[in-house]
Design an enzyme around this catalytic site. Structure first.
Site, PDB file in Angstrom:
ATOM      1  N   SER A  26      21.781   4.174  19.370  1.00 50.67           N
ATOM      2  CA  SER A  26      20.702   4.640  18.633  1.00 50.67           C
ATOM      3  C   SER A  26      20.432   3.677  17.860  1.00 50.67           C
ATOM      4  O   SER A  26      21.126   3.064  16.860  1.00 50.67           O
ATOM      5  CB  SER A  26      21.499   5.798  17.844  1.00 50.67           C
ATOM      6  OG  SER A  26      20.578   6.254  16.648  1.00 50.67           O
ATOM      7  N   LYS A  32      17.921   5.334  22.019  1.00 50.44           N
ATOM      8  CA  LYS A  32      17.114   6.137  21.228  1.00 50.44           C
ATOM      9  C   LYS A  32      16.688   5.363  20.152  1.00 50.44           C
ATOM     10  O   LYS A  32      17.477   4.471  19.774  1.00 50.44           O
ATOM     11  CB  LYS A  32      18.260   7.045  20.890  1.00 50.44           C
ATOM     12  CG  LYS A  32      17.755   7.923  19.574  1.00 50.44           C
ATOM     13  CD  LYS A  32      18.979   9.171  19.343  1.00 50.44           C
ATOM     14  CE  LYS A  32      19.195   9.156  17.985  1.00 50.44           C
ATOM     15  NZ  LYS A  32      20.167  10.382  17.648  1.00 50.44           N
ATOM     16  N   LYS A  37      14.686   5.581  16.126  1.00 49.46           N
ATOM     17  CA  LYS A  37      14.439   6.409  15.050  1.00 49.46           C
ATOM     18  C   LYS A  37      12.980   6.246  14.721  1.00 49.46           C
ATOM     19  O   LYS A  37      12.137   5.488  15.156  1.00 49.46           O
ATOM     20  CB  LYS A  37      15.151   6.021  13.665  1.00 49.46           C
ATOM     21  CG  LYS A  37      16.801   6.145  14.261  1.00 49.46           C
ATOM     22  CD  LYS A  37      17.037   7.596  13.863  1.00 49.46           C
ATOM     23  CE  LYS A  37      18.406   7.918  14.012  1.00 49.46           C
ATOM     24  NZ  LYS A  37      19.058   9.426  13.880  1.00 49.46           N
ATOM     25  N   ASP A  92      14.245  10.010  17.842  1.00 49.06           N
ATOM     26  CA  ASP A  92      14.968  10.846  16.736  1.00 49.06           C
ATOM     27  C   ASP A  92      14.123  11.088  15.588  1.00 49.06           C
ATOM     28  O   ASP A  92      14.000   9.696  14.880  1.00 49.06           O
ATOM     29  CB  ASP A  92      16.170  10.773  16.469  1.00 49.06           C
ATOM     30  CG  ASP A  92      17.043  11.580  15.800  1.00 49.06           C
ATOM     31  OD1 ASP A  92      16.427  12.543  15.547  1.00 49.06           O
ATOM     32  OD2 ASP A  92      18.069  11.505  15.580  1.00 49.06           O
ATOM     33  N   GLU A 135      13.868  14.377  19.478  1.00 48.93           N
ATOM     34  CA  GLU A 135      15.151  15.026  18.761  1.00 48.93           C
ATOM     35  C   GLU A 135      14.461  15.359  17.369  1.00 48.93           C
ATOM     36  O   GLU A 135      14.089  14.661  16.744  1.00 48.93           O
ATOM     37  CB  GLU A 135      16.147  14.172  18.847  1.00 48.93           C
ATOM     38  CG  GLU A 135      17.443  14.570  17.895  1.00 48.93           C
ATOM     39  CD  GLU A 135      18.441  13.554  18.039  1.00 48.93           C
ATOM     40  OE1 GLU A 135      18.490  12.610  18.888  1.00 48.93           O
ATOM     41  OE2 GLU A 135      19.597  13.618  17.222  1.00 48.93           O
ATOM     42  N   ASP A 153      19.022  19.033  16.620  1.00 47.05           N
ATOM     43  CA  ASP A 153      20.262  18.334  16.101  1.00 47.05           C
ATOM     44  C   ASP A 153      20.497  19.079  14.882  1.00 47.05           C
ATOM     45  O   ASP A 153      21.428  20.072  14.714  1.00 47.05           O
ATOM     46  CB  ASP A 153      19.842  16.826  15.869  1.00 47.05           C
ATOM     47  CG  ASP A 153      21.033  16.235  15.209  1.00 47.05           C
ATOM     48  OD1 ASP A 153      21.974  16.730  14.650  1.00 47.05           O
ATOM     49  OD2 ASP A 153      21.424  14.775  15.016  1.00 47.05           O
ATOM     50  N   LYS A 206      27.152  17.936  17.821  1.00 48.09           N
ATOM     51  CA  LYS A 206      28.085  17.068  16.927  1.00 48.09           C
ATOM     52  C   LYS A 206      29.177  17.970  16.198  1.00 48.09           C
ATOM     53  O   LYS A 206      28.762  18.993  15.691  1.00 48.09           O
ATOM     54  CB  LYS A 206      27.488  16.578  15.769  1.00 48.09           C
ATOM     55  CG  LYS A 206      26.430  15.523  16.304  1.00 48.09           C
ATOM     56  CD  LYS A 206      25.319  14.948  14.888  1.00 48.09           C
ATOM     57  CE  LYS A 206      24.448  13.910  15.330  1.00 48.09           C
ATOM     58  NZ  LYS A 206      23.487  13.669  14.359  1.00 48.09           N
ATOM     59  N   GLY A 214      25.977  11.430  17.408  1.00 50.50           N
ATOM     60  CA  GLY A 214      27.038  10.325  16.586  1.00 50.50           C
ATOM     61  C   GLY A 214      26.768  10.448  15.228  1.00 50.50           C
ATOM     62  O   GLY A 214      25.514  10.617  14.892  1.00 50.50           O
TER      63      GLY A 214
HETATM   64  O1  OSB Z   1      20.503  12.093  13.645  1.00 58.61           O
HETATM   65  O2  OSB Z   1      21.960  11.307  15.310  1.00 58.61           O
HETATM   66  C1  OSB Z   1      21.480  11.397  14.236  1.00 58.61           C
HETATM   67  C2  OSB Z   1      23.474   8.701  12.319  1.00 58.61           C
HETATM   68  C3  OSB Z   1      23.677   9.260  11.272  1.00 58.61           C
HETATM   69  C4  OSB Z   1      23.070  10.666  10.842  1.00 58.61           C
HETATM   70  C5  OSB Z   1      22.300  11.089  11.805  1.00 58.61           C
HETATM   71  C6  OSB Z   1      22.282  10.530  13.138  1.00 58.61           C
HETATM   72  C7  OSB Z   1      22.762   9.239  13.420  1.00 58.61           C
HETATM   73  C8  OSB Z   1      22.511   8.632  14.613  1.00 58.61           C
HETATM   74  C9  OSB Z   1      23.532   7.382  15.160  1.00 58.61           C
HETATM   75  O3  OSB Z   1      21.654   8.463  15.359  1.00 58.61           O
HETATM   76  C10 OSB Z   1      24.441   8.090  16.109  1.00 58.61           C
HETATM   77  C11 OSB Z   1      25.463   6.710  16.241  1.00 58.61           C
HETATM   78  O4  OSB Z   1      26.536   7.201  15.764  1.00 58.61           O
HETATM   79  O5  OSB Z   1      25.403   5.988  17.150  1.00 58.61           O
HETATM   80 MG    MG Z   2      19.784  13.247  15.356  1.00 54.51          MG
END
Ligand code: OSB
Ligand code: MG
Length: 368
Positions: free
Chosen positions: A135, A161, A163, A188, A213, A238, A262, A290
């Protein structure tokens, strides 16, 4: 089991590189380590709440309070059979899922060590390694993003992925897609759009993304259904899915075609498995999200992602993508096929580096 002692450690761990999402930027990851002791066996759990209420309303502060003042009194010196019994005992505490999930993880670790069973075995996992991706946070410019993505691809990650947020969405995704026409790519938004502003996302539909996402706000489950009608690309939820009931509602409404699971967000591994089972029955693909976990939560995520319904690559990267130094002695590395091996020692299958734990602790509290 009768828990004799619960220890909370509030940790702050420096990230290898800052992580930026639509809700903020962090250079250090905060979380709680929960240690439970009973009958000479120690169980560890990670509470994935961060310092700020950006992803969830819960923070390291609220989870500390809820565990200390509400969850611990329910547990100490009471007999707890398993995770389901635990959920029953904390039912009167409304929500505060991240707090509950951290404690539940420690109970699973304890039970696994007692019974000589790995978490994967206990949850019903059926693979020894899980497909993973990375990510990638928001970067200064699309060019910097393309370079960051290229670096991860050359390390062997087979799914990316990125952001997104308003103003940094279609352009960023297009830049990555142009540079790497054939990679598995998804985006995401972390709830950064509303139904009106999400029209700007429509060109994403032509970028061959695996999924989009959480575009809309957490409690916009119904609104996501209008969005899913407009997009050929699957919408994945999510933040919106905080219980198995939400998962069922979202599927009934047609609000998503994929769910990110999660354990923290849904109050524990037992609830994560329940959502997995529901989705498996309905033919809905799920994947393991994650929260920048330490080795403790990472081990838990790997076990969860080994269940049969987790058919899309997980947001579980190698330890060195996040931390130079971790609180677990074990470090997770990327296999050459973009997978990570699931631990098979009893419980979470990890041990704690007490020196590192001390160095990263902002506060410690023992409850008994
Ligand atoms: O939205 O998936 C998410 C990290 C912190 C809070 C929310 C998210 C995330 C990530 C990181 O996308 C995923 C990872 O642990 O590599
Ligand atoms: Mg997410």
């Amino acid at each position: 089991m009768k828990i004799e002692k619960i220890t909370l450690n509030h940790l702050s761990m420096p990230l290898v590189s800052p992580f930026e999402t639509s809700f903020g930027r962090s250079t250090d990851r905060e979380c709680l380590l929960i240690t439970i002791q009973a009958d000479g066996i120690t169980g560890f759990g990670e509470c994935v709440a961060d310092r700020d209420p950006g992803y969830s309303y819960e923070t390291t502060g609220t989870t500390w309070h809820i565990i200390k003042d509400f969850i611990s009194p329910v547990l100490l010196e009471k007999d707890i059979k398993d995770a389901f019994d635990f959920q029953h005992k904390v039912e009167s505490i409304r929500s505060h899922n991240l707090a509950k999930a951290g404690v539940e993880m420690a109970i699973w670790d304890w039970l696994g060590k007692r019974d000589g069973k790995s978490l994967k075995q206990m949850l019903g996992g059926d693979r020894s390694k899980v497909d993973v991706g990375v990510s990638v946070g928001l970067q200064a410019t699309p060019d910097v993003l393309v370079k960051a993505v290229g670096d991860y691809l050359s390390q062997g990650y087979g799914r990316i992925k990125i952001k997104i947020k308003p103003g940094r969405d279609v352009g960023d995704a297009q830049a990555v897609r142009n540079a790497f026409p054939n990679i598995k790519l998804q985006v995401d938004a972390n709830s950064a759009y509303n139904l009106e502003s999400s029209d700007s996302l429509l060109p994403l539909d032509d970028l061959n993304l695996l999924l989009i996402e959480q575009p809309l706000y957490e409690d916009d489950i119904w609104e996501h259904h209008y969005l899913q009608e407009k997009f050929r690309t699957p919408i994945c939820l999510d933040e919106s899915i905080v219980t198995p009931r939400h998962a069922l509602a979202a599927l009934e409404m047609g609000s998503c075609r994929i769910i990110n699971i999660k354990a923290g967000r849904v109050a524990g591994l037992s609830q994560a498995v329940a959502i997995h089972d529901l989705c498996l029955k309905r033919g809905i693909p799920v994947w393991c999200g994650g929260m920048l976990e330490t080795g403790v939560g990472r081990a838990s995520n790997l076990a969860l992602a080994s269940l049969p319904g987790f058919v899309l690559p997980a947001d579980i990267s190698a330890s060195d993508r996040y931390y130079k130094r971790d609180i677990s002695n074990e470090r997770f590395t990327l296999n050459s096929d973009s997978s990570i091996t699931v631990p098979d020692a009893p419980g979470l299958g990890i041990s704690i580096d007490n020196e590192a734990l001390k160095d990263f602790s902002l506060a410690e509290l023992t409850l008994k």
